[in-house]
Design an enzyme around this catalytic site. Structure first.
Site, short mmCIF file in Angstrom:
data_model
loop_
_atom_site.label_atom_id
_atom_site.label_comp_id
_atom_site.label_asym_id
_atom_site.label_seq_id
_atom_site.Cartn_x
_atom_site.Cartn_y
_atom_site.Cartn_z
N GLN A 152 0.85 -1.19 0.00
CA GLN A 152 0.00 0.00 0.00
C GLN A 152 0.89 1.25 0.00
OE1 GLN A 152 -3.24 0.16 -0.29
NE2 GLN A 152 -3.82 -1.97 0.01
N TYR A 192 -7.09 -12.47 -2.78
CA TYR A 192 -6.13 -11.41 -3.13
C TYR A 192 -5.50 -10.82 -1.85
CZ TYR A 192 -9.52 -11.39 -7.06
OH TYR A 192 -10.39 -11.73 -8.06
N ASN A 242 -2.04 -8.10 4.49
CA ASN A 242 -2.37 -6.78 5.03
C ASN A 242 -3.65 -6.80 5.87
OD1 ASN A 242 -1.91 -3.85 5.15
ND2 ASN A 242 -3.63 -3.65 3.74
N GLU A 283 -3.47 -16.00 -2.25
CA GLU A 283 -2.66 -15.03 -3.01
C GLU A 283 -1.85 -15.82 -4.03
OE1 GLU A 283 -0.80 -12.20 -4.82
OE2 GLU A 283 -2.28 -11.66 -3.30
N ASP A 329 -10.18 -7.94 -2.22
CA ASP A 329 -9.44 -6.71 -2.54
C ASP A 329 -8.87 -6.91 -3.94
OD1 ASP A 329 -7.99 -4.40 -2.59
OD2 ASP A 329 -6.64 -4.91 -0.95
N CYS A 380 -9.91 -0.60 -5.42
CA CYS A 380 -9.03 0.44 -5.92
C CYS A 380 -9.58 1.06 -7.19
CB CYS A 380 -7.62 -0.13 -6.18
SG CYS A 380 -7.57 -1.44 -7.43
N GLU A 401 -9.95 5.27 -2.90
CA GLU A 401 -10.25 3.86 -2.61
C GLU A 401 -11.56 3.78 -1.84
OE1 GLU A 401 -7.48 1.03 -2.37
OE2 GLU A 401 -6.40 2.14 -3.92
#
Length: 368
Positions: free
Chosen positions: A189, A217, A222, A238, A300, A325, A359
């Protein structure tokens, strides 16, 4: 500085315009009032990349104006972290004085952290060899007197790390500290302060959750790590190998025992859940999908949003945390999601001040 999008005196007005635009865009879904999380006015970017311009004996950073494509000199860069701004002039002066390190150097990338660590990557239009490495070691020794720094050299099919290619970020989430390993040239990020706001919002939105959490994802974990306290277990996927490695490191570094990371894409995981394919990686990780009671899913996705198969799978969950995003693809996905779910909470996060980008976080619950 005129070519850099940086207007502190106009910040509140620009943010208000973005918030109003998104409220209008999502109005048809009847959401409540959004939370709005502003960025620091300056020193908010933890990453920065600069081309390097050679002009006789001089050497300096440049950027390109997005409209005119003209280059302009950059001696300081207020959007970047204070750490990057402190390092920029010292680094360029030392490079300027070293013919071996400056030769064919065309770009310098910085990755900094709130924990005052930084990675500097120097990119070359030439092979880098042992002589380069010796000179770079001396440079690192000199810079280490002032900074906690990692130095990397890159050329075509070459990467030389003088020590390591990762740093540890420490984020404070609702008064608790979490360690996040960040790897050079992998996604992180960009606005660490706003990222903390995003994690705090997600924690609060899921505070009364039951059962397990599925996350697609997940990057370096995070959200997975920050939300682990709200669920019995977290199962996260991921596809990028460096991010999976960082996530595994972060689980151990934070002494978290209820998070499992799988190296699968969202599409592959959907196939596994539907029983369409079996994956050796699931067996190797000793994961029994049937043992998880996931009634909450967090997504995400990349800018393209959720593909149709994943979108259909997501709708099977009672609660959806959607971090976007790209508000436009979020809107497209909501056309389908709103048939089964309604927006309970949502928030806008100004990751990129002075741009049109913002975002969005949404917490959706199944309609009764």
């Amino acid at each position: 500085m005129s070519a850099i999008a940086y207007y502190p005196d106009q910040y509140q007005e620009l943010l208000a315009e973005k918030v109003n635009q998104r409220c209008q865009q999502f109005a048809e879904f009847s959401p409540p009032e959004p939370g709005v999380f502003a960025s620091p006015l300056k020193h908010y970017r933890m990453r920065a990349e600069f081309r390097v311009w050679h002009e006789g004996d001089d050497l300096y950073y440049i950027m390109f104006d997005q409209q005119t494509k003209q280059k302009f000199r950059v001696d300081s860069f207020p959007p970047a972290s204070e750490l990057i701004n402190q390092l920029m002039p010292l680094l360029i002066e030392k490079l300027k004085a070293n013919s071996l390190l400056r030769h064919k150097l065309f770009q310098v990338d910085f990755l900094s952290t709130l924990s005052d660590e930084v990675i500097v990557s120097m990119l070359y239009h030439k092979p880098i060899d042992e002589a380069w490495q010796q000179a770079a070691e001396q440079l690192k020794t000199e810079l280490s007197q002032h900074f906690s720094i990692q130095l990397i050299g890159r050329s075509r099919k070459q990467k030389i790390c003088l020590d390591q290619d990762r740093v540890d970020e420490v984020l404070t989430i609702n008064n608790e500290k979490l360690i996040y390993q960040q790897i050079e040239n992998s996604f992180t990020q960009p606005n660490a302060v706003v990222n903390q706001y995003m994690l705090e919002w997600a924690q609060q939105a899921t505070a009364n959750s039951q059962g397990d959490l599925l996350e697609l994802y997940c990057g370096n974990g995070n959200f997975s790590l920050a939300l682990a306290k709200n669920f019995q277990r977290v199962l996260a996927t991921e596809i990028a190998k460096p991010s999976v490695e960082a996530a595994q490191y972060n689980i151990k570094a934070n002494d978290i025992d209820n998070v499992k990371i799988l190296r699968l894409s969202a599409e592959e995981f959907t196939q596994a859940m539907l029983g369409e394919r079996e994956f050796r990686r699931l067996k190797e990780a000793e994961v029994d999908l049937g043992s998880y009671q996931c009634n909450t899913i967090l997504v995400d996705p990349p800018r393209a949003g959720l593909d149709d198969a994943t979108l259909g799978m997501v709708q099977a969950y009672d609660n959806i945390v959607y971090i976007s995003c790209n508000p436009n693809t979020l809107y497209d996905n909501l056309v389908s999601l709103s048939k089964t779910h309604q927006i309970s909470h949502w928030a806008l996060f100004d990751q990129f001040p002075y741009t049109n980008h913002i975002e969005v976080g949404m917490y959706l619950q199944r309609r009764s």
